[in-house]
Design an enzyme around this catalytic site. Structure first.
Site: not given
Lengths: 525, 545
Positions: B324, B478-480
């Protein structure tokens, strides 16, 4: 496992420690009785004579003891004869004529609604639901397991179901169970059921309670497991012997709603709320020591403190309003908060009492004769002040797999300070209580502080749900070892209470009922 | 040292975070034997809390969690990074952080528990962009609810505040009360813009739940909730263990074995910290090791049978990396004091840009007004402005009460060129290569971020803001996701709609790595819902077998 219901647990431990005489079969009862003679030690113990137990004399002493210690409102004459006949009736077993079944009470007089309302209130005041409902279970359908060293006592279904509950009980059967400890089938109840207290209920109130159970409680067609204790407690007949010697309340008379304040308070305390079940210590025969009325007793885990009017060991510093607030909400800022079994009593029972009854109960309790305490030598809520943590900051973090046990200040910092503050002051609104001026921390016995750390607090009264997580081996928040809980307890009592209690990990272990914390350092295991 | 005797279970799960632990819990409760292999160690809250308190750099949310040598994770979001090596035009924008330890990365998240919108699953059909998922919102709805109950999610009454994802049941807990700062922000948005501010669904207790206390607003959800009011995977680990699941920490899986036909997985091999090898066999296998580590493990397992890695006949393992990636700005409001930082970190969002016809050309996004304590930021700013003594104190007070921080979650698209590969030069102490990621922000996302910047500038104007500090470039969230992408066609996707790999019938993947597109809401609830759906599939197959 709810500790409130572990009365038998502590009692059995005491009995076992004394050679197991307490629960020995009938033949031994007179001997046991002779050894007990609790109430009037100056009087020579009655000699047991050939199967004629001195039940009457025991009943006499026990009946007199509470009233002699507490203001006895005029007109409440506890006659030994009453008690004796109770005991005899119990001994010779039940079998009272049962002309009516539980269902024909439809022919109630016009005040039926009033009677049902009265019954509902009495059931709450007597806190029946606490034991007779298992967590998540249907009300009064039983099934709650009450842990004892000899096995689980399992609360029965007391809904009006004909087969699984007490639907077939007549009013006399009901009375026999509630006030005399004898089931319809003639067998004796375990004294986990506080019938020695309920024995003090008036006829009218037992009738109302019966009507409410029969007409309002929903029948539930399920039978909890049978209680299956190990020998000798497995012999329900053994309970007959106990029943002989246990001191019972004397039935009150007249309309309990019309009593004056202190008489009403006494009735609430003794016949309904059964305060003494926990707060009065027991003799080795497991009977409440009436000369130590409300002087405090251990439930094996939690400790029901001395609530007499002793200035050093009791609650002489509490006002009637304090006690009313405590019973209604479970907490009084700067004094105390209820956890464990008392939280349950507040949640299920006292928080639902009327203002008038709460004041009556409080006024009566505050007049209970003072008894000094072995461990508490100053008011429990008088100790401590806001005290900052020592500077324990280090530079930088530890590796994440370094889970070495911490010392008291670090355990406090990591687990307690977020809510109770670095200085122990709690929150301004007292939702989180201060740790100073706190009877759990300031008590001479660390038991309740350890129990609170292990089990936490979970108490709903009115609109407030007070909650503190436990830190035992089932905690989702943090699982502390015995050594950590000991270190934490000692830090907290030394900082905010009456000094370092030198609690050992072994003591914590003995109070902990869950599985111990596995050493998390064991790699790959 | 010779390997111990081979361990075996009905289901072997790699990874003990929210995905792995919740599957383990569901299966163990159904009487199915489960072994969970966790690369990192067993951990506990009190040591993290102490680490946090001992940390000088409080905003560093990896700081309290220094990795063990045998299960490295990125130490921070800096580039270059000595674990996750990123490259490409937007290398900095893909500097993700995560944790390798029992309970997983939810030890430090902000608890935002969004359901995706129905449209998020059909981006291709509705807007001609990206891909469609191989499942629909309705397929996931029951599992969303199951995940919300498991985690303890609070949220608004759908009748009063419809968040766009149809619900069959209300949230398990009532929404959080709105903080003072959020109330001010909400009022401004209501009065002066066509947009709206909504309650953010949160995996955070607004009443005692699951033997954990109510949130007290300590405001450090990241890096660590000090009281356990916010969900993290460790609770699911505890519940799964109580139900009989076996968790093995410090077990670094490095090899996925298959049968001679390469159709079924037969076992996995792991190293303990001393590099002794152990083997675990089972009937089913679930890789639930976080988007980056999951792709890494499949690639590391390459052998003669599967030269490009396990489950990789499509060549898509490690590709289609998404996030994101967004925009962030901090400024000083010229209006009334907001006093942010009184409550949890993230509780309210502007949700007007989550969906719309414009999605055919630019990505959707979500705007957070972050409610974090700004004393640290304000102090640095006041010092840099040269204040000293009493004036410094006054400035810190003024600035910390007037600071506003906004950031956005902007939607990425799956681009096969955004790719995770194994480092040829960097290896950990067990000899396992570090991950490398090439990242170029999709044009779709760049346009979305441009739109966000305009909206942020408008908001700064409305609040008479000064001292704007824009995070340079793009802000990783940090939303891989996407590294083992879901699809119906085995030629261009790795797993099917049930998260089963196309190549190996008894190998499942439970991770954001299966996302076909990434929507705008935080990914964790969707990860949990997909995982619970995997558990449901496994239960059906194992109990009917």
């Amino acid at each position: 496992m709810p500790d409130f219901r572990t009365l038998l647990c502590s009692a059995l431990v005491a009995g076992t420690a004394l050679g197991g005489v307490a629960l020995a079969p009938v033949a031994l009862a007179p001997v046991a009785l002779a050894q007990s003679a609790p109430a009037q030690p100056t009087v020579p113990a009655p000699v047991a004579e050939e199967g004629k137990p001195a039940a009457g004399s025991d009943a006499k002493t026990s009946d007199h003891t509470p009233t002699s210690q507490t203001p006895a409102p005029a007109g409440e004459a506890a006659t030994p004869a009453n008690s004796q006949s109770d005991a005899t009736g119990a001994a010779t077993a039940p079998a009272s004529p049962a002309p009516a079944t539980g269902t024909n009470a439809a022919a109630q007089p016009e005040g039926a609604d009033a009677e049902l309302a009265r019954g509902a209130y009495l059931a709450t005041a007597a806190d029946c639901v606490a034991c007779h409902t298992k967590p998540g279970g249907k009300p009064f359908a039983g099934g709650l397991k009450i842990a004892t060293p000899m096995g689980d006592v399992i609360a029965t279904n007391i809904t009006p179901d004909q087969q699984h509950g007490i639907g077939a009980y007549t009013e006399a059967d009901f009375d026999n169970a509630v006030r005399h400890g004898v089931r319809k089938d003639g067998s004796y109840l375990y004294p986990v059921m506080p019938y020695v207290s309920y024995a003090g209920m008036t006829d009218q109130d037992v009738k109302a309670l019966y009507a409410w159970f029969m007409h309002v409680v929903k029948p539930v067609a399920e039978s909890p497991e049978e209680t299956n204790l190990s020998f000798p407690a497995s012999l329900r007949s053994a309970m007959m012997a106990w029943n002989f010697v246990a001191s019972k309340e004397t039935p009150e008379t007249g309309d309990s709603n019309t009593y004056d304040k202190l008489r009403r308070g006494r009735y609430l305390a003794n016949a309904l709320e059964h305060c003494g079940t926990c707060h009065t210590p027991r003799n080795f025969m497991l009977s409440e020591k009436q000369d130590h009325y409300l002087a405090g007793g251990s439930l094996g885990t939690w400790y029901a403190p001395n609530i007499t009017s002793s200035k050093t060991g009791g609650i002489a510093d509490w006002s009637e309003d304090d006690l009313v607030a405590y019973l209604r909400t479970g907490r009084v800022a700067g004094r105390a908060q209820a956890a464990g079994p008392m939280a349950e009593a507040v949640e299920h029972s006292t928080s639902h009492l009327t203002d008038e009854d709460l004041h009556a109960l409080a006024a009566f309790i505050l007049k209970v004769a003072p008894m000094d305490d072995d461990a508490d030598h100053a008011p429990r809520d008088a100790s401590g002040k806001a005290t900052d943590l020592p500077d324990i900051r280090t530079k930088g973090p530890q590796r994440i797999d370094d889970l070495a046990e911490m010392d008291g200040p670090h355990i406090y910092d990591a687990n307690c300070s977020a809510c109770h503050g670095h200085d122990g002051a709690g929150t301004k609104d007292h939702y989180v209580p201060s740790l100073f001026n706190n009877s759990t921390v300031g008590a001479g016995r660390p038991d309740n502080l350890i129990m609170t750390i292990l089990n936490g607090v979970d108490r709903t009264a009115g609109k407030e749900h007070a909650f503190m997580p436990g830190f035992d081996g089932q905690s989702n928040v943090q699982r502390l070892s015995d050594a950590e809980i000991a270190a934490l307890t000692n830090y907290v009592t030394a900082t905010f209470g009456t000094g370092d209690h030198q609690v050992t990990p072994d003591l914590v272990k003995s109070l902990r009922k869950d599985t111990p914390v596995v050493n998390p350092l064991a790699k790959g295991k | 040292m010779p390997s111990e005797q081979t361990l075996s279970a009905d289901v072997v799960i790699v990874g003990s975070g929210v995905a792995g632990a919740s599957i383990a819990n569901e299966l163990a409760r159904a009487g199915i034997s489960v072994i969970v292999l966790e690369a990192g160690p067993r951990v506990d809250r009190q040591h993290f809390v102490e680490n946090f308190r001992n940390l000088e750099n409080k905003p560093s949310y990896q700081g309290p969690f220094p990795a063990v040598p045998w299960a490295r994770h990125p130490p921070n979001q800096m580039t270059p990074n000595d674990y996750l090596h990123t490259s490409g035009p937007n290398a900095e924008a893909y500097q993700q952080v995560y944790l390798r330890m029992m309970g997983g990365t939810t030890w430090h998240w902000a608890g935002c528990a969004w359901r995706y919108l129905p449209s998020d699953f059909e981006l291709k059909t509705r807007y001609g962009q990206g891909r469609d998922w191989a499942l629909k919102y309705e397929d996931l709805e029951p599992f969303y609810y199951q995940a919300e109950v498991m985690m303890g999610v609070c949220g608004p009454d759908p009748a009063k505040e419809d968040l766009g994802s149809p619900r069959k049941q209300p949230y398990p807990m009532e929404a959080l009360p709105i903080s003072y700062a959020a109330q001010q922000f909400r009022k401004l948005i209501d009065e002066k813009t066509p947009w709206r501010v909504v309650h953010e669904p949160q995996a955070r207790n607004t009443r005692p739940y699951d033997s954990r206390p109510t949130c007290e607003g300590h405001n450090n959800c990241m890096p660590i909730c000090p009281i356990g009011a916010m969900y993290n995977g460790s609770y699911s680990v505890y519940h799964a263990e109580a139900a009989g699941a076996k968790f093995i920490p410090n077990a670094v899986v490095y090899k996925i074995e298959r049968d001679s036909a390469n159709k079924r997985v037969t076992g996995v091999q792991y190293y303990d910290p001393e590099k002794n090898s152990h083997r675990v066999t089972g009937k089913y296998f679930v890789i639930a090791a976080h988007c980056i580590e999951t792709a890494k493990l499949l690639l590391v397992s390459a052998d003669e049978q599967s030269p490009d890695g396990v489950a990789n006949s499509s060549g898509h393992v490690g590709r289609n990396m998404m996030d994101h990636t967004g925009v962030q700005v901090t400024f000083i409001s010229g209006d009334k004091a907001l006093w942010p930082g009184r409550g949890p970190l993230e509780t309210n969002v502007i949700d007007n840009f989550r969906d719309g016809d414009w999605r055919n050309e630019r990505g959707a996004y979500l705007v957070h007004m972050v409610d974090d304590n700004q004393v640290d930021f304000a102090t640095q700013m006041a010092i840099s402005k040269g204040y000293v003594g009493r004036e410094l104190e006054e400035q810190i007070r003024y600035l910390s009460s007037h600071t506003v921080r906004l950031f956005s979650h902007n939607e990425a698209l799956p681009d096969p060129d955004n790719r995770l590969t194994l480092s040829k030069t960097n290896k950990d102490i067990l000899g396992i290569p570090h991950p490398e990621v090439y990242y170029k922000l999709p044009e779709y996302t760049v346009k979305s971020c441009e739109h966000t910047r305009k909206v942020f500038k408008e908001l700064i104007g409305l609040m008479h803001g000064t001292d704007e500090e824009w995070t340079p470039g793009y802000f990783p969230q940090d939303h891989p996701s996407g590294s083992t992408i879901m699809g119906t066609d085995p030629k261009d996707s790795v797993v099917d709609g049930h998260c089963r790999t196309h190549d190996h019938e008894n190998l499942f993947i439970a991770s954001s790595s299966v996302f076909s597109t990434v929507g705008t809401g935080n990914i964790t609830l969707t990860v949990a819902a997909l995982a619970l759906r995997v558990a449901d599939t496994l239960k059906k197959e194992l109990l009917h077998a």
